[in-house]
Design a protein around this motif. Structure first.
Motif, mmCIF file in Angstrom:
data_model
loop_
_atom_site.group_PDB
_atom_site.id
_atom_site.type_symbol
_atom_site.label_atom_id
_atom_site.label_comp_id
_atom_site.label_asym_id
_atom_site.label_seq_id
_atom_site.Cartn_x
_atom_site.Cartn_y
_atom_site.Cartn_z
ATOM 1 N N PRO A 148 0.795 -1.239 0.000
ATOM 2 C CA PRO A 148 0.000 0.000 0.000
ATOM 3 C C PRO A 148 0.824 1.284 0.000
ATOM 4 C CG PRO A 148 -0.995 -1.603 1.481
ATOM 5 C CD PRO A 148 0.329 -2.172 1.052
ATOM 6 N N ASP A 151 0.942 2.116 -3.575
ATOM 7 C CA ASP A 151 -0.398 2.471 -4.054
ATOM 8 C C ASP A 151 -0.786 3.873 -3.587
ATOM 9 O OD1 ASP A 151 -0.506 -0.063 -5.154
ATOM 10 O OD2 ASP A 151 -1.536 -0.928 -3.411
ATOM 11 N N ARG A 152 -0.473 4.196 -2.328
ATOM 12 C CA ARG A 152 -0.788 5.537 -1.827
ATOM 13 C C ARG A 152 0.011 6.604 -2.563
ATOM 14 N NH1 ARG A 152 -0.780 2.900 3.423
ATOM 15 N NH2 ARG A 152 1.375 3.613 3.731
ATOM 16 N N ALA A 154 0.964 6.470 -5.636
ATOM 17 C CA ALA A 154 0.310 6.668 -6.928
ATOM 18 C C ALA A 154 -0.926 7.542 -6.784
ATOM 19 C CB ALA A 154 -0.055 5.318 -7.529
ATOM 20 N N GLU A 155 -1.680 7.344 -5.716
ATOM 21 C CA GLU A 155 -2.870 8.167 -5.474
ATOM 22 C C GLU A 155 -2.496 9.631 -5.228
ATOM 23 O OE1 GLU A 155 -4.722 6.269 -2.180
ATOM 24 O OE2 GLU A 155 -5.355 4.503 -3.322
ATOM 25 N N PRO A 161 0.143 5.242 -11.801
ATOM 26 C CA PRO A 161 -0.748 4.282 -11.143
ATOM 27 C C PRO A 161 -0.438 2.828 -11.484
ATOM 28 C CG PRO A 161 -2.000 6.115 -12.042
ATOM 29 C CD PRO A 161 -0.608 6.254 -12.570
ATOM 30 N N ALA A 165 3.927 -2.530 -7.248
ATOM 31 C CA ALA A 165 4.347 -2.233 -5.879
ATOM 32 C C ALA A 165 5.350 -3.259 -5.356
ATOM 33 C CB ALA A 165 3.127 -2.178 -4.963
#
Length: 212
Positions: A148, A151-152, A154-155, A161, A165
């Motif tokens: 994560p 992922d965070r 990328a956000e 995106p 990971a």
């Protein structure tokens, strides 16, 4: 006095697949601590079921019935280590999170006790398929726990995106494990910094893009 338990699982149960409670949990904790002690002291190839049972204060019959072999002990220990591992960082930036990850790897591998334990289980995995599968499961669980952070990022718009990971995290730890197990060089904070710098540069250049 020996710890006593009434185990419900059969002799054929895969070690570590049953999550026990009560006295059974105390027995498991004692046996795995004794296993860790033995691995740290002398490595996998001298791991002795009788000695582990004695050190844990558990009957030999219980240890042989539940774990079956030294490989069974190591396999369950790895599962337990995965369960007890620290959660992933959340510093607010990808760089901060990856530096926290590298620092955790560095701390583990340079710790006199845990470094010896990891060296023992990695050596065991090199010559036993069951140990190899358990080690793969341990690292897969840790990578998934930390995924994560990418992922965070990328956000937040720090990277694409479609970034893989798990590959980003592997890029951070791989140089450290190479020095630890292959070249057997001392590990330093500078090594951890370089590993993160390289992983960040590769990530930002799209090296770990999935194409999605």
């Amino acid at each position: 006095m020996e710890l006593e338990t009434h185990l419900s699982e059969s002799q054929s149960a895969v070690p570590g697949t049953v999550r026990p409670g009560g006295r059974t949990a105390k027995v498991r904790a004692a046996v795995l601590e004794a296993t860790e002690d033995a691995l740290a002291a002398a490595g996998f190839h001298t791991l002795n079921m009788d000695q582990v049972a004695a050190a844990a204060g558990v009957g030999k019959t219980t240890v042989y019935r539940r774990w079956g072999s030294p490989v069974g002990l190591v396999t369950d220990l790895l599962r337990d280590m995965a369960d007890r591992s620290l959660p992933a960082a959340d510093t607010g930036t990808l760089e901060g999170d990856l530096r926290a990850n590298a620092a955790l790897v560095l701390k583990t591998l340079t710790d006199p006790r845990m470094g010896a334990v990891f060296r023992a289980v990695i050596a065991a995995a090199a010559c036993d398929e069951e140990c190899a599968a358990a080690l793969h499961g341990f690292y897969r669980a840790r990578l998934t726990e930390w995924a994560p952070v990418v992922d965070r990022a990328a956000e937040r718009g720090e990277l694409d995106p479609g970034t893989d990971a798990l590959e980003v995290l592997r890029a951070v730890s791989a140089p450290l494990y190479y020095r630890f197990m292959i070249s057997r060089e001392p590990l330093t904070e500078a090594d951890a910094r370089r590993a993160v710098d390289a992983a960040l540069a590769a990530t930002r250049a799209g090296a770990y893009a999935t194409g999605d």
